[in-house]
Design an enzyme around this catalytic site. Structure first.
Site, mmCIF file in Angstrom:
data_model
loop_
_atom_site.group_PDB
_atom_site.id
_atom_site.type_symbol
_atom_site.label_atom_id
_atom_site.label_comp_id
_atom_site.label_asym_id
_atom_site.label_seq_id
_atom_site.Cartn_x
_atom_site.Cartn_y
_atom_site.Cartn_z
ATOM 1 N N LYS A 25 0.825 -1.211 0.000
ATOM 2 C CA LYS A 25 0.000 0.000 0.000
ATOM 3 C C LYS A 25 0.871 1.278 0.000
ATOM 4 O O LYS A 25 2.073 1.220 0.277
ATOM 5 C CB LYS A 25 -0.930 -0.021 1.219
ATOM 6 C CG LYS A 25 -1.990 -1.147 1.154
ATOM 7 C CD LYS A 25 -2.972 -1.035 2.317
ATOM 8 C CE LYS A 25 -4.073 -2.092 2.220
ATOM 9 N NZ LYS A 25 -5.076 -1.944 3.315
ATOM 10 N N TYR A 65 -12.447 -1.800 -4.003
ATOM 11 C CA TYR A 65 -12.967 -2.008 -2.643
ATOM 12 C C TYR A 65 -14.495 -1.923 -2.605
ATOM 13 O O TYR A 65 -15.066 -1.601 -1.554
ATOM 14 C CB TYR A 65 -12.357 -0.986 -1.681
ATOM 15 C CG TYR A 65 -10.971 -1.357 -1.179
ATOM 16 C CD1 TYR A 65 -10.792 -2.474 -0.350
ATOM 17 C CD2 TYR A 65 -9.852 -0.592 -1.486
ATOM 18 C CE1 TYR A 65 -9.526 -2.816 0.136
ATOM 19 C CE2 TYR A 65 -8.582 -0.931 -0.999
ATOM 20 C CZ TYR A 65 -8.437 -2.041 -0.181
ATOM 21 O OH TYR A 65 -7.198 -2.377 0.310
ATOM 22 N N ASN A 128 -2.155 0.218 6.889
ATOM 23 C CA ASN A 128 -1.648 -1.048 7.426
ATOM 24 C C ASN A 128 -0.747 -1.797 6.441
ATOM 25 O O ASN A 128 -0.620 -3.018 6.503
ATOM 26 C CB ASN A 128 -2.810 -1.911 7.924
ATOM 27 C CG ASN A 128 -3.838 -2.174 6.832
ATOM 28 O OD1 ASN A 128 -3.615 -1.837 5.673
ATOM 29 N ND2 ASN A 128 -4.942 -2.790 7.196
ATOM 30 N N HIS A 131 -2.235 -5.280 1.474
ATOM 31 C CA HIS A 131 -3.530 -5.914 1.220
ATOM 32 C C HIS A 131 -3.315 -7.377 0.860
ATOM 33 O O HIS A 131 -2.304 -7.720 0.245
ATOM 34 C CB HIS A 131 -4.250 -5.216 0.047
ATOM 35 C CG HIS A 131 -5.461 -5.976 -0.414
ATOM 36 N ND1 HIS A 131 -6.699 -5.828 0.180
ATOM 37 C CD2 HIS A 131 -5.611 -6.930 -1.371
ATOM 38 C CE1 HIS A 131 -7.557 -6.655 -0.407
ATOM 39 N NE2 HIS A 131 -6.923 -7.326 -1.350
ATOM 40 N N GLU A 142 -9.712 -9.960 -7.667
ATOM 41 C CA GLU A 142 -8.628 -8.999 -7.426
ATOM 42 C C GLU A 142 -7.439 -9.242 -8.356
ATOM 43 O O GLU A 142 -6.797 -8.287 -8.814
ATOM 44 C CB GLU A 142 -8.208 -9.073 -5.953
ATOM 45 C CG GLU A 142 -9.320 -8.542 -5.039
ATOM 46 C CD GLU A 142 -9.025 -8.695 -3.547
ATOM 47 O OE1 GLU A 142 -7.948 -9.246 -3.197
ATOM 48 O OE2 GLU A 142 -9.851 -8.253 -2.741
HETATM 49 N N1 UDP Z 1 -9.907 -0.258 7.080
HETATM 50 C C1 UDP Z 1 -10.031 0.978 7.736
HETATM 51 N N2 UDP Z 1 -10.779 1.032 8.892
HETATM 52 C C2 UDP Z 1 -11.391 -0.063 9.428
HETATM 53 C C3 UDP Z 1 -11.263 -1.291 8.763
HETATM 54 C C4 UDP Z 1 -10.524 -1.358 7.598
HETATM 55 O O1 UDP Z 1 -9.512 1.983 7.277
HETATM 56 O O2 UDP Z 1 -12.043 0.057 10.481
HETATM 57 C C5 UDP Z 1 -9.122 -0.325 5.841
HETATM 58 C C6 UDP Z 1 -7.788 -1.046 6.012
HETATM 59 O O3 UDP Z 1 -6.819 -0.410 5.166
HETATM 60 C C7 UDP Z 1 -8.124 -2.452 5.548
HETATM 61 C C8 UDP Z 1 -9.104 -2.162 4.404
HETATM 62 O O4 UDP Z 1 -9.853 -1.053 4.868
HETATM 63 O O5 UDP Z 1 -6.971 -3.166 5.140
HETATM 64 C C9 UDP Z 1 -10.034 -3.296 4.035
HETATM 65 O O6 UDP Z 1 -10.702 -3.728 5.210
HETATM 66 P P1 UDP Z 1 -10.872 -5.267 5.543
HETATM 67 O O7 UDP Z 1 -11.871 -5.371 6.660
HETATM 68 O O8 UDP Z 1 -11.167 -6.024 4.286
HETATM 69 O O9 UDP Z 1 -9.435 -5.666 6.148
HETATM 70 P P2 UDP Z 1 -8.272 -6.583 5.536
HETATM 71 O O10 UDP Z 1 -8.928 -7.696 4.749
HETATM 72 O O11 UDP Z 1 -7.426 -5.688 4.668
HETATM 73 O O12 UDP Z 1 -7.527 -7.090 6.723
HETATM 74 MG MG MG Z 2 -10.301 -7.568 3.208
#
Ligand code: UDP
Ligand code: MG
Length: 154
Positions: A25, A65, A128, A131, A142
């Site tokens: 990212k 997304y 974080n 992805h 994806e």
């Molecule tokens: N994210 C965020 N706030 C939240 C949860 C998720 O900004 O409360 C962002 C974060 O960058 C995350 C992405 O949205 O990686 C997609 O969320 P997901 O729940 O799919 O998490 P992941 O699969 O990436 O662990």
């Molecule tokens: Mg996810």
């Protein structure tokens, strides 16, 4: 346990070769973490099938997304993901989808386990560092979002 005659115990525990999509990212690219993250993929036995560095627009981030369109963090997340260069990689390995999720760590770096990429490089639940696809069907969507068929034909 009794097994149906047609299924051997070997087959039950056989792992299948899988493909998954990962993204370094914008926050991790800014922190010069591309090399470290790719090294971790290779050390953990992921084969890099395809890789590209690019920037995506806000609109493209919203498409990628789309499953999160109704979430409170959607606008901020798609601003972030379109804020600078990213690196998209197609990875292959036995059990790639789950193994990558494990190597990534929890969504919130504050609760990610020691030794995970998010623990090392993530700075907030949004920023974080990485992805990873979360299932078979999302991996297919994806991978095809970032790579054409010919780029994965190897
Ligand atoms: N994210 C965020 N706030 C939240 C949860 C998720 O900004 O409360 C962002 C974060 O960058 C995350 C992405 O949205 O990686 C997609 O969320 P997901 O729940 O799919 O998490 P992941 O699969 O990436 O662990
Ligand atoms: Mg996810």
């Amino acid at each position: 346990m009794m097994l149906p005659a047609a299924i051997t115990s070997d087959e039950l525990f056989m792992k299948t070769l899988e493909r998954t999509l990962t993204i370094v990212k914008p926050d991790a690219v800014r922190r010069n973490a591309i090399g470290d993250i790719i090294e971790q993929f290779e050390k953990r036995g992921f084969r890099i099938l395809a890789m590209k560095m690019l920037e995506i627009s806000k609109h493209q981030a919203e498409h990628f997304y789309a499953v999160h369109a109704h979430k409170s963090f959607f606008n901020s997340l798609t601003d972030f993901m379109s804020s600078g260069p990213i690196v998209a990689l197609a990875l292959e390995k036995e059990n790639a989808i789950a193994d990558l999720r494990q190597l990534m760590g929890a969504t919130n770096p504050a609760s990610a386990e020691e030794g995970t990429i998010r623990k090392k490089w993530g700075s907030s639940i949004e920023r974080n560092a990485i992805h990873g696809s979360d299932a078979d069907d999302t991996a297919r969507f994806e991978l095809s979002f970032f790579f054409a068929g010919y780029e994965l034909a190897q």
